[in-house]
Scaffold this motif. Sequence first.
Motif, mmCIF file in Angstrom:
data_model
loop_
_atom_site.group_PDB
_atom_site.id
_atom_site.type_symbol
_atom_site.label_atom_id
_atom_site.label_comp_id
_atom_site.label_asym_id
_atom_site.label_seq_id
_atom_site.Cartn_x
_atom_site.Cartn_y
_atom_site.Cartn_z
ATOM 1 N N GLY A 1 0.797 -1.226 0.000
ATOM 2 C CA GLY A 1 0.000 0.000 0.000
ATOM 3 C C GLY A 1 0.824 1.267 0.000
ATOM 4 N N TRP B 1 1.355 3.911 -6.497
ATOM 5 C CA TRP B 1 -0.077 4.048 -6.302
ATOM 6 C C TRP B 1 -0.429 5.533 -6.262
ATOM 7 C CZ3 TRP B 1 -2.694 -0.233 -6.937
ATOM 8 C CH2 TRP B 1 -2.099 -1.446 -6.620
ATOM 9 N N PRO B 2 -1.590 5.915 -6.793
ATOM 10 C CA PRO B 2 -1.961 7.343 -6.825
ATOM 11 C C PRO B 2 -2.027 8.000 -5.445
ATOM 12 C CG PRO B 2 -3.417 6.079 -8.258
ATOM 13 C CD PRO B 2 -2.569 5.090 -7.507
ATOM 14 N N HIS B 3 -2.510 7.278 -4.434
ATOM 15 C CA HIS B 3 -2.635 7.889 -3.113
ATOM 16 C C HIS B 3 -1.279 8.075 -2.428
ATOM 17 C CE1 HIS B 3 -2.471 3.627 -1.957
ATOM 18 N NE2 HIS B 3 -1.984 4.063 -0.812
ATOM 19 N N ALA B 4 -0.257 7.376 -2.886
ATOM 20 C CA ALA B 4 1.050 7.437 -2.233
ATOM 21 C C ALA B 4 2.106 8.090 -3.110
ATOM 22 C CB ALA B 4 1.502 6.023 -1.860
ATOM 23 N N ARG B 5 1.723 8.654 -4.232
ATOM 24 C CA ARG B 5 2.696 9.199 -5.172
ATOM 25 C C ARG B 5 3.493 10.353 -4.573
ATOM 26 N NH1 ARG B 5 0.244 9.138 -10.636
ATOM 27 N NH2 ARG B 5 0.744 6.963 -10.341
ATOM 28 N N SER B 6 2.883 11.198 -3.784
ATOM 29 C CA SER B 6 3.580 12.356 -3.225
ATOM 30 C C SER B 6 4.409 12.009 -1.990
ATOM 31 C CB SER B 6 2.576 13.451 -2.874
ATOM 32 O OG SER B 6 1.713 13.011 -1.846
ATOM 33 N N TRP B 7 4.286 10.795 -1.477
ATOM 34 C CA TRP B 7 5.012 10.415 -0.263
ATOM 35 C C TRP B 7 6.486 10.149 -0.511
ATOM 36 C CZ3 TRP B 7 1.207 6.126 1.736
ATOM 37 C CH2 TRP B 7 0.001 6.724 2.076
#
Length: 52
Positions: free
Chosen positions: A17, A22-28
């Motif tokens: 995850g 993944w789109p939700h984790a791209r900026s992390w």
Amino acid sequence: MAISTLVIVILVILLIGAVPSWPHARSWGYGPSGLIGAALLVVILLALLGYF
């Protein structure tokens, strides 16, 4: 031995995850997946050595 298997499965799911593709984790970035991967490695080593 069941608790170590459960912890390993949970860490693998968290690692999947937190992958930056993944789109939700791209900026992390790679920080969260690296930390979870390191924790997974430590848990696997402890399980193999019999400490966990």
